[in-house]
Every structure is written in structure tokens, then in C-alpha cells.
Design an enzyme around this catalytic site. Structure first.
Site, PDB file in Angstrom:
ATOM      1  N   LYS A  60     -10.357  -0.007  -0.763  1.00  0.00           N
ATOM      2  CA  LYS A  60     -10.254  -0.223   0.685  1.00  0.00           C
ATOM      3  C   LYS A  60     -11.553   0.167   1.388  1.00  0.00           C
ATOM      4  O   LYS A  60     -12.047   1.286   1.248  1.00  0.00           O
ATOM      5  CB  LYS A  60      -9.083   0.597   1.215  1.00  0.00           C
ATOM      6  CG  LYS A  60      -8.729   0.364   2.672  1.00  0.00           C
ATOM      7  CD  LYS A  60      -7.483   1.185   3.020  1.00  0.00           C
ATOM      8  CE  LYS A  60      -7.005   0.958   4.430  1.00  0.00           C
ATOM      9  NZ  LYS A  60      -5.774   1.757   4.716  1.00  0.00           N
TER      10      LYS A  60
ATOM     11  N   CYS B  73      -4.243  -3.069   4.469  1.00  0.00           N
ATOM     12  CA  CYS B  73      -3.763  -2.469   5.709  1.00  0.00           C
ATOM     13  C   CYS B  73      -4.788  -2.486   6.846  1.00  0.00           C
ATOM     14  O   CYS B  73      -5.004  -3.516   7.474  1.00  0.00           O
ATOM     15  CB  CYS B  73      -3.254  -1.059   5.411  1.00  0.00           C
ATOM     16  SG  CYS B  73      -2.141  -0.385   6.679  1.00  0.00           S
TER      17      CYS B  73
ATOM     18  N   GLU C 266       0.843  -1.187   0.000  1.00  0.00           N
ATOM     19  CA  GLU C 266       0.000   0.000   0.000  1.00  0.00           C
ATOM     20  C   GLU C 266       0.885   1.245   0.000  1.00  0.00           C
ATOM     21  O   GLU C 266       1.911   1.299   0.686  1.00  0.00           O
ATOM     22  CB  GLU C 266      -0.880   0.010   1.258  1.00  0.00           C
ATOM     23  CG  GLU C 266      -1.786   1.224   1.353  1.00  0.00           C
ATOM     24  CD  GLU C 266      -2.419   1.382   2.719  1.00  0.00           C
ATOM     25  OE1 GLU C 266      -3.545   1.899   2.781  1.00  0.00           O
ATOM     26  OE2 GLU C 266      -1.787   0.997   3.734  1.00  0.00           O
TER      27      GLU C 266
END
Length: 294
Positions: free
Chosen positions: A114, A154, A45
């Protein structure tokens, strides 16, 4: 026919605001991973640009940006699939944090946006990702040689329901590309990734950015590194430590997933979603200790 193994290239580097330098690193590591036999190369990321919220918002790329075209050419040149684990993706009027999936023919076959944005206060510092990007709408799986791979990014790792949904949908491998803050990484990174592997009996592959090796260099925010591959049994198969530029190819034996899930059928043992959503009953205890009979 489903392949029985998958060779994954795990990468890590020190990302900065210099997009050209970051891209050059990504291209070097793709080449090195392919030379070592990787079929899929995973990039972290914010690997193409890591800065402040303002800097990352202003530097957001379109999916047809020159940098993305270069990654697509690299996939063709080296005959590997590539997942760019997260970039600030300018789409119309919106910006998302998107993991782009590129196949070995260089086609951009799709993306995962995300879902969970990092709006948090860590060590007195505010990380307001929602000032940069919008959340994605739902889970995404990719399939390579019959192997199903779940995409997360993440902060998603702190929401186990997403990984579970991907595993229930057939994911044998979970990708968790990250730019994990150094302080929370030292406390939680290994534990969170091992937990997602163990509870879903899946491989976890987590490429990562890492803080500068030069103590005099001021990162926009320091990231933890320690790109990991974790087995379905929770064993750490690779850990890139704090190396500022590293790649390792790890062969994933998909039969290990089958064996683990046969022995511990946790996915099959789930109850209906409605049962988990039901309001819990509350059992109230007396606050006064009972007298002990003499």
C-alpha cells in the site's frame, strides 16, 4: 489470448482480532466463490486481523506464515486465484500493508505494498497507519488470462493518480480491497469507487470488512462494509450491504471496457505529464464589482 470475461468472487466479513476465526471465514468464502464459478477471489484489507494499531503491529504475519500457506492450499484445492487484499506483512525489519497475489496453482506470485497510509483524524479519533507500516514503492499490475488488473488498497482510492497510472498501463479492472471507516464510508465510499470506475472506464472490485452486527460488540474501529463491484460506466453491479459474511460472484464483460474507452477515449486524450506538472498561471480578478452602465 485475452479472455473476454472474468468471474470475480467479491467477499465481505466482520473481521476481529481472532486470526483463526477470520481465516476460517476466508476459507469458507473462497470455497463458496469457487463453487459459484469464480476464477479470482478477492479478500478485504485486514480481513485476517482487524484491531488497534498496537494489536495489528504485534500480530503482523510473514508471507510464509501458516495462515498464508492455508490460503495457498485453498487456491489449489478450489482451482482459483486469490488476492488477499491487505495484511500486515512483516518483511525483515519492516512491516508493510501488502496485497498478496496467489495463483490457482497455489504459488505466491507477488504482492502490492500500500502506497498511501491512512494517517488521518476522523470524528476526533486518530488513525496513524504510519506507526504500524511503511508505504510501498510503486504501482503493481497482475495479469490473469490476459486481463490486466490494477492493485490498490483502501485509502489509495483517494489518490486518483494511482488508478489512472494503472489504467494507462492497461488495467481493465481495479481492485480496491478495504477496511473503510464507517463514518467516512457512509459519506464517500460509493462516490469514490464510482468515480475511479468512471474516470478510468474500468471495472472496480472492492471487497470489504464490515462492523459487527451486534451493537454490544466493540470493534477496534467500525468499518463500513458495502463491498462493491462497479461497471466502467459507473453502475453498481453488486453491493453486499452490511452482511457480516457474504460472497457474490460477478461476471465482468471486458468488452464493456473496450466499448466505453472507444466511445470516451479519455486515456488516449491525456496530455503529457510535464504539462500537468507545470506551475499554473494565476489570473487575478479585481475585488471591486464593476458599475453597471445605466
Amino acid at each position: 489470448m485475452t479472455a473476454r470475461t472474468l468471474k470475480v468472487g467479491l467477499t465481505q466479513w466482520h473481521a476481529t482480532t481472532d486470526i483463526a476465526a477470520n481465516l476460517a471465514t476466508a476459507l469458507r468464502l473462497i470455497e463458496r466463490a469457487a463453487a459459484a464459478g469464480a476464477q479470482l477471489v478477492t479478500l478485504p484489507e485486514n480481513g485476517l486481523m482487524l484491531g488497534t494499531n498496537v494489536q495489528m503491529r504485534e500480530a503482523a504475519l510473514h508471507e510464509d506464515a501458516t495462515e498464508i500457506r492455508q490460503l495457498r492450499r485453498a487456491a489449489v484445492t478450489h482451482g482459483v486465484a486469490v488476492v488477499l487484499g491487505g495484511m500486515k506483512n512483516r518483511t525483515g525489519e519492516a512491516t508493510y500493508n501488502s496485497a498478496l497475489v496467489i495463483d490457482a496453482a497455489g504459488e505466491l506470485v507477488g504482492r502490492y505494498d500500500k502506497m498511501h497510509l491512512f494517517d488521518a483524524r476522523i470524528g476526533g479519533r486518530s488513525f496513524e497507519a504510519s506507526t504500524v507500516e511503511r508505504p510501498g514503492a510503486g504501482p503493481v499490475l497482475l495479469e490473469l488470462n490476459g486481463i490486466r488488473i490494477g492493485l490498490t488498497i483502501c485509502y489509495d482510492v483517494r489518490f486518483p493518480e494511482l488508478s489512472r497510472a494503472l489504467a494507462v498501463a492497461g488495467a481493465q479492472v481495479l481492485l480496491v480491497p478495504a477496511a473503510f471507516v464507517q463514518s467516512t464510508g457512509a459519506a464517500h465510499w460509493h462516490t469514490l469507487l464510482r468515480a475511479r470506475a468512471i474516470e478510468n472506464l474500468a471495472y472496480v472490485v472492492a471487497p470489504a470488512t464490515v462492523h459487527s452486527p451486534d451493537p454490544e460488540f466493540a470493534d477496534a474501529f467500525a468499518t463500513y462494509g458495502h463491498a462493491l463491484v462497479v461497471s466502467p460506466w459507473g453502475e453498481i453491479l453488486a453491493d453486499l450491504g452490511e452482511d457480516p459474511e457474504a460472497v457474490r460472484v460477478v461476471e465482468l464483460d471486458l468488452e464493456a471496457v473496450t466499448r466505453a474507452r472507444a466511445g470516451l477515449p479519455v486515456l488516449a486524450g491525456r496530455r503529457g505529464a510535464g504539462e500537468y506538472d507545470a506551475e499554473p498561471r494565476v489570473l487575478r480578478l479585481s475585488g471591486r464589482a464593476a458599475e453597471v452602465a445605466r
